[in-house]
Motif scaffolding. Structure first.
Motif, short mmCIF file in Angstrom:
data_model
loop_
_atom_site.label_atom_id
_atom_site.label_comp_id
_atom_site.label_asym_id
_atom_site.label_seq_id
_atom_site.Cartn_x
_atom_site.Cartn_y
_atom_site.Cartn_z
N ASN A 173 0.85 -1.20 0.00
CA ASN A 173 0.00 0.00 0.00
C ASN A 173 0.89 1.24 0.00
O ASN A 173 1.56 1.52 1.00
CB ASN A 173 -0.90 0.00 1.23
N PRO A 174 0.91 2.01 -1.09
CA PRO A 174 1.80 3.17 -1.17
C PRO A 174 1.44 4.31 -0.23
O PRO A 174 2.20 5.28 -0.12
CB PRO A 174 1.66 3.61 -2.64
N GLU A 175 0.33 4.20 0.48
CA GLU A 175 -0.07 5.27 1.39
C GLU A 175 0.37 5.00 2.83
O GLU A 175 0.25 5.88 3.68
CB GLU A 175 -1.58 5.46 1.34
N LEU A 204 6.19 5.54 -3.51
CA LEU A 204 5.52 4.29 -3.16
C LEU A 204 5.34 4.09 -1.66
O LEU A 204 4.98 2.99 -1.22
CB LEU A 204 6.32 3.11 -3.74
N THR A 205 5.60 5.14 -0.88
CA THR A 205 5.46 5.01 0.57
C THR A 205 4.75 6.22 1.15
O THR A 205 4.70 7.29 0.54
CB THR A 205 6.85 4.88 1.25
N GLY A 206 4.23 6.05 2.35
CA GLY A 206 3.51 7.12 3.00
C GLY A 206 4.41 8.08 3.75
O GLY A 206 5.63 7.88 3.88
N THR A 207 3.81 9.11 4.26
CA THR A 207 4.52 10.14 5.02
C THR A 207 5.29 9.53 6.19
O THR A 207 4.79 8.67 6.91
CB THR A 207 3.51 11.16 5.57
N GLY A 208 6.52 9.99 6.36
CA GLY A 208 7.34 9.53 7.48
C GLY A 208 8.05 8.22 7.24
O GLY A 208 8.64 7.67 8.17
N SER A 209 8.04 7.72 6.01
CA SER A 209 8.72 6.47 5.72
C SER A 209 10.23 6.64 5.76
O SER A 209 10.76 7.75 5.62
CB SER A 209 8.28 5.94 4.35
N ARG A 210 10.92 5.52 5.94
CA ARG A 210 12.37 5.54 6.11
C ARG A 210 13.05 4.55 5.17
O ARG A 210 12.44 3.57 4.75
CB ARG A 210 12.75 5.22 7.56
N ILE A 211 14.33 4.83 4.90
CA ILE A 211 15.16 3.92 4.12
C ILE A 211 16.47 3.73 4.88
O ILE A 211 17.16 4.70 5.19
CB ILE A 211 15.48 4.47 2.72
N ALA A 212 16.80 2.48 5.20
CA ALA A 212 18.09 2.15 5.79
C ALA A 212 18.94 1.55 4.68
O ALA A 212 18.54 0.57 4.04
CB ALA A 212 17.92 1.15 6.93
N PHE A 213 20.10 2.17 4.43
CA PHE A 213 20.93 1.67 3.34
C PHE A 213 22.41 1.76 3.68
O PHE A 213 22.81 2.47 4.60
CB PHE A 213 20.63 2.42 2.03
#
Length: 305
Positions: A173-175, A204-213
Motif C-alpha cells: 500500500n503506497p499510502e 511508493l510510501t507514505g509520510t514519514g517512511s524511512r530507508i536504511a541503506f
C-alpha cells in the motif's frame, strides 16, 4: 545469457552469517536467531550443497577465515555482523514509530524479512530480488516452515521493470508508512538508477517512511571506492559479473538526500557502532574494518504532516 544460479554475493553473505555464528566470541554480534534462520533457508532451498553450508562451521574454515583477515585486514567479518545488526535495529525502530510495511531490496538469502514477519504479524513484510536468487529463497522459506501470511518473496528484475511494477503484484500500500532496506545494494546500481530508486521509494510510501541503506565511499570523481582493499575487491566483483557503479562520501550524503526529498536521520560512525554494539558484548577493542558507511534516511514530508 541470463544467469540461472543465485547471486554469488548473496550466497557469500549467507555463508558469512553461518561462519560468524561458528565463532563463539563473535556470534552475538549478529541479530539473535539470524544465523540459524539463514542456515535453515540455505539447507531447505538447496541453493548450496549441505556440505558447503555445514563446512562453514568447521575448524578448518574458521582457521582459514582468521588467516585471511590477518592478511587482508582484521575486522571485516565483525563489520559485516554489525551492519546486519544495525539494519535489523532500524527496522524495529521504524515499526515502533508506526511503520506497517517492510520492503527488503536485493534481499538475497538474508532472513530479516522472514524474522520480522514472525515477530510482527501486523506488518506486511516483502522482499525482492532477481529471479535466480528469489525463487530458491522462496522455496527455502516454504520448506523450512518459515512462511507467514504477512510475508512474500517477490521475483523481479529491476533492470527490466520499475519498482512500482514489481510491487503492483503484491499487497503493498503506497499510502502506508514503511521502512525500506537496501543493504549492500546501491553500489551495484548506476548513479541515475540510485536516484530513480529514491524517487520511486518516495512515491511508493507514505509520510514519514524511512530507508536504511549502506553505501561505499567515492573518489573526487564520484567513482566507488573501498579503502585499502579497493582494487582487489572491485576486480573480484567484476569477475563475478557484479561490478560496482556508485559511491558517495559520507559528508555528501545529507545534500544528496535533500535533493531527493529525504533527510539523513542517522549516519553512525565506526566508533559509535563499537560503543553501542561491541562494548556491551565485552568486545570494546575488537578490530573493526568498515568497507561501507550506513545511513538512515527519512521522507521529509514528516515535517509538514
Amino acid at each position: 545469457m541470463a544467469k540461472t544460479t543465485p547471486s554469488r554475493t548473496a550466497l557469500k553473505i549467507a555463508r558469512f552469517m553461518v561462519l560468524l555464528d561458528a565463532m563463539p566470541h563473535l556470534r552475538d554480534v549478529l541479530p539473535t536467531g539470524a544465523a540459524a534462520t539463514v542456515e535453515r533457508i540455505l539447507l531447505s532451498s538447496q541453493a548450496l550443497p549441505a556440505r558447503q553450508v555445514e563446512g562453514m562451521r568447521s575448524p578448518a574454515t574458521i582457521r582459514f577465515a582468521h588467516l585471511s583477515e590477518r592478511l587482508l585486514g582484521q575486522g571485516q567479518l565483525v563489520w559485516f555482523g554489525l551492519r546486519k545488526r544495525w539494519m535489523a535495529e532500524q527496522v524495529e525502530a521504524a515499526i515502533a514509530a508506526g511503520a506497517r510495511q517492510l520492503l527488503v531490496l536485493g534481499a538475497g538469502f538474508d532472513p530479516l524479512a522472514a524474522m520480522v514477519a514472525a515477530r510482527h504479524p501486523e506488518v506486511l513484510c516483502l522482499e525482492l530480488d532477481a529471479p535466480q536468487t528469489a525463487e530458491p529463497k522462496r522455496t527455502g522459506i516454504l520448506r523450512a516452515g518459515l512462511a507467514r501470511a504477512n510475508h512474500q518473496v517477490i521475483t523481479a528484475d529491476l533492470s527490466r521493470q520499475s519498482l512500482a511494477e514489481a510491487l503492483s503484484r503484491s499487497p503493498w500500500n503506497p499510502e502506508l508508512r514503511s521502512i525500506l532496506v537496501a543493504e549492500g545494494l546501491l553500489m551495484y546500481l548506476k548513479p541515475a538508477e540510485v536516484k530513480g530508486f529514491f524517487n520511486a521509494a518516495r512515491a511508493l510510501t507514505g509520510t514519514g517512511s524511512r530507508i536504511a541503506f549502506s553505501s561505499v565511499g567515492a573518489d573526487e570523481h564520484g567513482n566507488p571506492r573501498l579503502g585499502v582493499l579497493d582494487r582487489p575487491i572491485r576486480f573480484a566483483l567484476r569477475l563475478a559479473g557484479e561490478p560496482m557503479h556508485w559511491g558517495i562520501r559520507p559528508a555528501d550524503v545529507p545534500a544528496f538526500l535533500g535533493h531527493l526529498g529525504f533527510r539523513a536521520l542517522a549516519q553512525p560512525t565506526p566508533d559509535s557502532l563499537r560503543e553501542r554494539h561491541l562494548a556491551p558484548l565485552g568486545l570494546p577493542d575488537e578490530p573493526l574494518r568498515p568497507y561501507e558507511h550506513l545511513v538512515l534516511a527519512e521522507d521529509v514530508r514528516v515535517e509538514s504532516a
